[in-house]
Design an enzyme around this catalytic site. Structure first.
Site, PDB file in Angstrom:
ATOM      1  N   ARG A 232      47.648  45.059 122.116  1.00 16.18           N
ATOM      2  CA  ARG A 232      47.303  45.667 123.408  1.00 16.18           C
ATOM      3  C   ARG A 232      46.037  44.994 123.909  1.00 16.18           C
ATOM      4  NH1 ARG A 232      51.666  47.329 123.371  1.00 16.18           N
ATOM      5  NH2 ARG A 232      52.433  49.452 123.591  1.00 16.18           N
ATOM      6  N   GLU A 261      46.591  45.248 132.681  1.00 14.48           N
ATOM      7  CA  GLU A 261      47.891  44.690 133.081  1.00 14.48           C
ATOM      8  C   GLU A 261      48.430  45.406 134.312  1.00 14.48           C
ATOM      9  OE1 GLU A 261      49.354  44.059 128.491  1.00 14.48           O
ATOM     10  OE2 GLU A 261      50.601  45.248 129.818  1.00 14.48           O
ATOM     11  N   HIS A 279      53.158  40.200 128.904  1.00 13.41           N
ATOM     12  CA  HIS A 279      53.567  41.313 128.020  1.00 13.41           C
ATOM     13  C   HIS A 279      55.095  41.373 127.867  1.00 13.41           C
ATOM     14  CE1 HIS A 279      52.432  45.592 126.454  1.00 13.41           C
ATOM     15  NE2 HIS A 279      53.382  45.036 125.735  1.00 13.41           N
TER      16      HIS A 279
HETATM   17  O1  LIG Z   1      54.338  46.535 123.699  1.00 11.62           O
HETATM   18  C1  LIG Z   1      55.422  46.906 123.376  1.00 11.62           C
HETATM   19  C2  LIG Z   1      55.688  48.134 122.699  1.00 11.62           C
HETATM   20  O2  LIG Z   1      54.755  48.895 122.399  1.00 11.62           O
HETATM   21  O3  LIG Z   1      56.863  48.411 122.437  1.00 11.62           O
END
Ligand SMILES: O=CC(=O)O
Length: 313
Positions: A232, A261, A279
């Site tokens: 993250r 983001e 992401h």
């Molecule tokens: O970032 C992706 C997730 O947490 O599944």
């Protein structure tokens, strides 16, 4: 189950939406003009939330839905869900572990190779027609680089396994030593950063891990070091990362996630030693379908009063 109202917080996959619509009375948060309008029409009917990495279930949403029984997250990360509140109110929570591990670990490897061997910079070099004017400069050998992993959970372990196949010595930092591995353990993230060439951030975002990679860690990694983040954005102090890259205090970075983001610091756009991804760690057709199936199976299990497949709370 079509009398059960399920809320989807933002657009996810078409497949998931179709599967939810086939089984439940589906309400889509993003189709309402305002929160007031949404709450006016749905507050007392919603029994389940399907959230994701963008919008999960915060305290305000949970408190506004008195009939809420379960939050089934279309993600492995739980940082957008107020877990404490769910626990207090007896609301069940599930996520999508395991099915996305390979994809996220693959992306981590791709970023490591891309940054170390300058894959994206090479691509730009060829497209810009620069090759006939002279060869691309030398890069650094990736095989055998020392890889340090922050968080040796499912995804961290899958990254370690892949990096081992490249002959990379593996070390890691986590809250406690994992007796089942032979990887070198550091009980301090700074010591890990000093002792590796590539630092991969693969832990969950919690209050404790927020900005776990700060200026001190970045400086410990140093001007030859590479930082990879597939966890993250807020695991890294982003302004510190940007200034370290601009000042040459860090060798390079491969980032799939960002603090705000989809906003990405524009200073990064001009840096050749940085590889940016939007992401997409788990975003393959195969894995998103498997994640959707797990969301549905958890909801069905809950409403049929059967054991949840991947319970968190
Ligand atoms: O970032 C992706 C997730 O947490 O599944």
């Amino acid at each position: 189950m079509d009398s059960i109202t399920v809320l989807m917080t933002s657009p996810m996959s078409d497949y998931l939406e179709t599967q939810l619509k086939d089984r439940f009375n589906l309400v889509k948060l993003w189709t309402y003009s305002s929160k007031t309008d949404f709450f006016k029409h749905n507050s007392h009917s919603i029994r389940a939330i399907v959230g994701n990495t963008k919008i999960g279930a915060d305290a305000e949403l949970i408190d506004s839905l008195p009939e809420l029984e379960i939050v089934s997250s279309y993600s492995v990360g739980l940082d957008k869900i107020d877990l404490r509140k769910c626990q207090e109110k007896g609301i069940r929570v599930t996520n999508t572990p395991d099915v996305l591990t390979d994809d996220v670990a693959d992306v981590a490897m791709g970023l490591m190779l891309a940054v170390a061997r300058r894959v994206c910079e090479c691509d730009r070099f060829v497209r810009r027609g620069l090759w006939p004017k002279g060869d691309f400069r030398l890069t650094n050998k990736f095989s055998g680089m020392q890889v340090g992993i922050v968080g040796l959970g499912r995804i961290g372990s899958a990254i370690a396994k892949r990096a081992e196949a490249f002959g990379c010595p593996i070390s890691y930092y986590s809250r406690s030593e994992k007796p089942e591995t032979n990887y070198k353990y550091f009980s301090n993230i700074i010591d890990l950063a000093v002792n590796c060439q590539i630092l991969v951030v693969a832990c969950a975002l919690t209050e404790e891990t927020h900005h776990i990679v700060n200026r001190e860690v970045i400086d410990a990694l140093g001007p030859e070091g590479i930082l990879i983040n597939i966890g993250r954005g807020s695991l890294i102090d982003e302004p510190e990362l940007v200034s370290a890259l601009l000042q040459g205090r860090l060798g390079g970075a491969g980032l799939d996630v960002f603090e705000n983001e989809p906003e990405v610091p524009e200073q990064l756009f001009g840096l050749e030693n940085v590889v940016l991804m939007p992401h997409v760690g788990s975003d393959t057709v195969e894995t998103t379908d498997a994640m959707a199936d797990l969301v549905i199976k958890n909801l069905e299990a809950h409403f049929l009063k059967k054991p949840l497949l991947t319970p968190v709370v």
